[in-house]
Scaffold this active site. Structure first.
Site, PDB file in Angstrom:
ATOM      1  N   ASN A 270       0.799  -1.220   0.000  1.00 11.24           N
ATOM      2  CA  ASN A 270       0.000   0.000   0.000  1.00 11.24           C
ATOM      3  C   ASN A 270       0.839   1.280   0.000  1.00 11.24           C
ATOM      4  OD1 ASN A 270      -1.450  -2.120   2.137  1.00 11.24           O
ATOM      5  ND2 ASN A 270      -2.685  -1.461   0.386  1.00 11.24           N
TER       6      ASN A 270
ATOM      7  N   ILE B  72       1.079   6.908   0.227  1.00 14.40           N
ATOM      8  CA  ILE B  72       0.393   5.921   1.062  1.00 14.40           C
ATOM      9  C   ILE B  72      -1.075   5.816   0.658  1.00 14.40           C
ATOM     10  CG2 ILE B  72      -0.162   5.284   3.438  1.00 14.40           C
ATOM     11  CD1 ILE B  72       2.057   7.365   4.234  1.00 14.40           C
ATOM     12  N   CYS B  73      -1.549   4.587   0.515  1.00 17.22           N
ATOM     13  CA  CYS B  73      -2.975   4.396   0.226  1.00 17.22           C
ATOM     14  C   CYS B  73      -3.684   4.043   1.519  1.00 17.22           C
ATOM     15  CB  CYS B  73      -3.149   3.269  -0.796  1.00 17.22           C
ATOM     16  SG  CYS B  73      -4.847   3.032  -1.271  1.00 17.22           S
ATOM     17  N   LEU B  74      -4.376   5.016   2.079  1.00 13.33           N
ATOM     18  CA  LEU B  74      -4.999   4.809   3.390  1.00 13.33           C
ATOM     19  C   LEU B  74      -6.296   5.620   3.412  1.00 13.33           C
ATOM     20  CD1 LEU B  74      -4.474   3.504   6.158  1.00 13.33           C
ATOM     21  CD2 LEU B  74      -3.376   5.619   6.858  1.00 13.33           C
TER      22      LEU B  74
ATOM     23  N   CYS C 268      -4.400   5.067  -5.222  1.00 11.54           N
ATOM     24  CA  CYS C 268      -4.439   3.758  -5.861  1.00 11.54           C
ATOM     25  C   CYS C 268      -4.790   3.847  -7.334  1.00 11.54           C
ATOM     26  CB  CYS C 268      -5.486   2.880  -5.212  1.00 11.54           C
ATOM     27  SG  CYS C 268      -5.707   3.176  -3.492  1.00 11.54           S
TER      28      CYS C 268
END
Lengths: 155, 610
Positions: free
Chosen positions: A79, A86-88, B397
């Site tokens: 992630n 950061i993928c959060l 993403c």
């Protein structure tokens, strides 16, 4: 630059006087909205013993929008991409102004303990993670050793 | 005709399925508002195209599609709930009445929890708390706080900012507390937004609100002819706003503002007064998303600051870039919004007749090739595979959700995200054909550059002239106003707006003529030279000639000083104006007809360039 909002001053004071175990956040002298952050890898994770450097910036509309956080230390994590992004969820849609710098940093620490390869940011890492988890964890340990353990990091 | 009808039917049912509509519901829901909004069916300004649609202001859209649904639910099924609560349920269920009902009867406690509703208990939302420290801004003292039934208190100023920020996401606004799911109702949003900040006097605030209101409704209703052209300057500065309709749309549409002076009844006033819900920015944003995500049926008017929505009654098959080029002009779905801005429903761009859609699209792309902006867009953004909105990935993403149409797709392969659940990495394949194709296109572009410049200069010249005509008209208008103000004091014998109505008509005609001319150059650029293209060009000359004459006439009026003789002059010129305008419109029609029949008979052939 406009005066620093009370909220930021209070948060900074508390971060310094009552630090979270395993996390440090120091505001930069030139810009009090810019923090140098370190997060220790959770002990039960492949990132154990590592100390990761991050940068954190509070945008003008903080706390109405989330702080911007990025890893500076290389890390092998599905992630977190190679630029350290950061993928959060709490950094994006699930941000609430009632959250704080400390809660965000704790979430990031928790993310290190619980990688989520199903919602990846670093595709290649996620592929490895899903196809051969043991190997991926080994690589993560190796990278931690190489880039994040303080003795080698000091160079 | 029959297969056209079929495709309309089948695609429509597809859309309903997708949105969970039953056709029964849509019919009852999407019927024109009963409030007398200007939403009667219209037929396409493109005489060749059989098409019906309705056009109405954004606020009518909210009334019809959101509030009316909630009121329906309340009066027919769920009388225990307020409209406001029903709005939240509807919003949660993507504005589908039947889904709300089914979830309600299925498992109400669960549905209520998901929506974030709770029993109305006379909870006092605003109160002043002594020695309160707001967890968000960290200010302390005797503060006015806002809280929902959950009693999560935050100072009302922070709550207001929070609501304003979150409303932009178009989702239900929830309590600030991270794990609290309670929804902020739209009326609460409105009262937060209208709340007086502490320390500001009431009158001051009211003035501000007034100003704000004027600002907001600026583009909507200018009943006062006085204010209209005086605000010309300000509307011009707005032109710098980035418009998705890059090349010409902004100029063109600004220009039409003049028509409002003489014919403006929007019926927006009463809407604003009647229902405070319409002031909720969250509802406004939800409406935007709703229109954007049903783009096959709805479209914004692409004109700058135009608040109107067009709803198709006839289905238009969006021409796919993969499909064969559709050149028949009868397939160009031109519509006009209720402020009479004409645009193509397919391209969401100004009326580009006589060019077919694919040609207009190509031309626009070509024209923007030179601009740095487009270069940047090409380098840094990708079109949403569903609605083609340009998306810049700003980190995060590869699971991308289009802000506009809410389509979820993979940034890497542009396939739907739903197919990526377990095999997201398999889309990383290299396709050499695609790369070759783009390279080839680039070299072709260089070859045709000089030819292109020839046509582009003519295209652009009319565009610039149109702005010039607009300025001329502004000057004339100002003269008129002064003159009328002056004469209204001194004599009864002044001219009325009715007497100069023809000026506005002429101006519209002039614009329409120029617009068609512009696009005829784009058309000619892609045309194979032959005898028929020569005929087309001579018709172009005819139109050009008349347009310039009309423009000149307008120019002459500008030079006149306001005086008593003005009236005489205006009266004298009237015939000339009317005659020339009719001629422009006639020649314009002839040009379009010529293009149309040329294409249909195969006499006019397009070059196979890119």
């Amino acid at each position: 630059m406009a005066a620093l909002p009370k909220r930021i001053i209070k948060e900074t004071q508390r971060l310094v006087s009552d630090p979270v175990p395993g996390i440090t956040a120091t505001p930069s002298e030139e810009n009090l909205r810019y923090f140098q952050v370190t997060i220790d890898g959770p002990s039960s994770s492949p990132y154990a013993k590592g100390r990761f450097d991050l940068e954190l910036f509070l945008p003008d509309d903080y706390p109405m929008c989330a702080p911007k956080v990025r890893f500076l230390t290389k890390i092998y994590h599905p992630n977190i991409d190679k630029l350290g992004r950061i993928c959060l969820d709490v950094l994006k849609d699930n941000w609430s102004p009632a959250l704080q710098i400390r809660t965000i940093l704790l979430s990031i620490q928790a993310l290190l303990g619980a990688p989520n390869p199903d919602d990846p940011l670093a595709n290649d890492v996620a592929v490895d993670w899903k196809s051969d988890e043991a190997k991926a964890i080994a690589t993560a340990k190796e990278w931690t050793e190489k880039y994040a353990v303080p003795s080698t990091d000091s160079s | 005709m029959s297969d056209e009808y079929d495709s309309y039917e089948s695609d429509l049912s597809f859309e309903f399925e997708e949105e969970g509509y039953s056709s029964e519901e849509t019919e009852s829901q999407d019927s024109p508002g009963s409030n007398g909004s200007p939403a009667s069916e219209s037929t396409s300004p493109n005489a060749l195209c059989k098409l019906t649609y309705r056009s109405f202001p954004m606020l009518s859209f909210i009334e019809e599609n959101f509030i009316a649904k909630a009121q329906d639910l309340r009066s027919l099924f769920l009388p225990d709930f307020s409209v406001d609560q029903l709005l939240i349920m509807l919003q949660y269920k993507n504005w589908l009445k039947l889904e709300v009902l089914s979830d309600y009867y299925d498992n109400w406690p669960k549905f209520r929890e998901a929506c974030g509703l709770c029993e109305e208990s006379g909870h006092e939302r605003f109160k002043t708390v002594k020695d309160f420290m707001c967890p968000v801004c960290c200010e302390s003292g005797d503060l006015q706080v806002f809280s929902l039934q959950c009693n999560h208190e935050y100072c009302s100023t922070c709550y207001r900012t929070y609501v304003e920020t979150t409303a932009l996401h178009g989702a239900i606004v929830r309590c600030i507390e991270p794990l609290c799911n309670l929804a902020v109702l739209h009326l609460d949003i409105v009262s937060l937004i209208n709340m007086l900040p502490t320390g500001v006097s009431l009158t001051e605030e009211l003035q501000k609100l007034d100003l704000k209101k004027n600002d907001e409704t600026d583009g909507d209703e200018k009943e006062d002819s006085d204010t209209d052209l005086l605000s010309l300057e300000s509307s011009e500065t707005n032109r710098n706003d980035p418009s998705p309709f890059h090349v010409t749309a902004d100029l063109y549409f600004d220009v039409f503002d003049f028509s409002k002076t003489l014919t403006s009844t929007d019926g927006l006033d009463h809407l604003n007064d009647v229902n405070p819900l319409l002031n909720s920015p969250a509802l406004l944003q939800a409406a935007r998303i709703s229109v954007d995500s049903r783009f096959k049926k709805f479209s914004w008017c692409p004109a700058l600051d135009c608040p109107s929505v067009v709803q198709l009654e006839t289905f238009v098959n969006k021409t796919d870039s993969n499909q064969k080029q559709e050149s028949r002009l009868s397939k160009v779905p031109i519509v006009a919004c209720f402020k009479s801005h004409e645009f193509c429903f397919n391209c969401r761009f100004e009326n580009h007749l006589p060019s077919p859609c694919w040609l207009a699209e190509k031309w626009i792309k070509k024209c923007s090739d030179d601009s740095e902006t487009l270069n940047w867009l090409q380098a840094h953004t990708q079109g949403c595979p569903e609605c083609l909105a340009l998306i810049e990935k700003n980190g995060g993403c590869n699971h991308v959700v289009c802000r506009k149409c809410q389509y979820e797709f993979c940034w890497i392969c542009f396939g739907p995200w739903s197919e990526h659940k377990s095999s997201f990495w398999q889309c990383n394949r290299f396709v050499p054909e695609e790369v070759k194709e783009t390279e080839l296109n680039k070299s072709k572009h260089l070859l045709s550059l000089s030819r292109y410049l020839h046509y582009y200069q003519r295209f652009a010249a009319h565009q610039i002239s149109m702005a010039g005509d607009y300025k001329t008209l502004g000057t004339i208008h100002a003269h008129m106003l002064n003159y009328m103000k002056y004469t209204s004091f001194t004599e009864r014998n002044s001219i009325s707006w009715n007497d100069i109505q023809y000026l506005s008509d002429s101006y519209k005609g002039l614009c329409a003529g120029r617009k068609t001319l512009m696009w005829s150059y784009a058309f000619a650029f892609y045309l194979c030279p032959n005898n028929f293209s020569t005929i087309f060009e001579s018709m172009q000359d005819f139109l050009n000639d008349t347009v310039e004459k009309l423009s000149q006439l307008l120019e002459q009026l500008k030079l006149m000083q306001p005086s008593k003789t003005l009236r005489v002059l205006i009266a004298n010129k009237r015939e000339k104006f009317v005659e020339l305008t009719a001629l422009v419109l006639q020649r314009r029609r002839m040009l379009i007809d010529c293009a149309n029949s040329g294409i249909e008979k195969g006499d006019l052939v397009f070059l196979q360039t890119s």
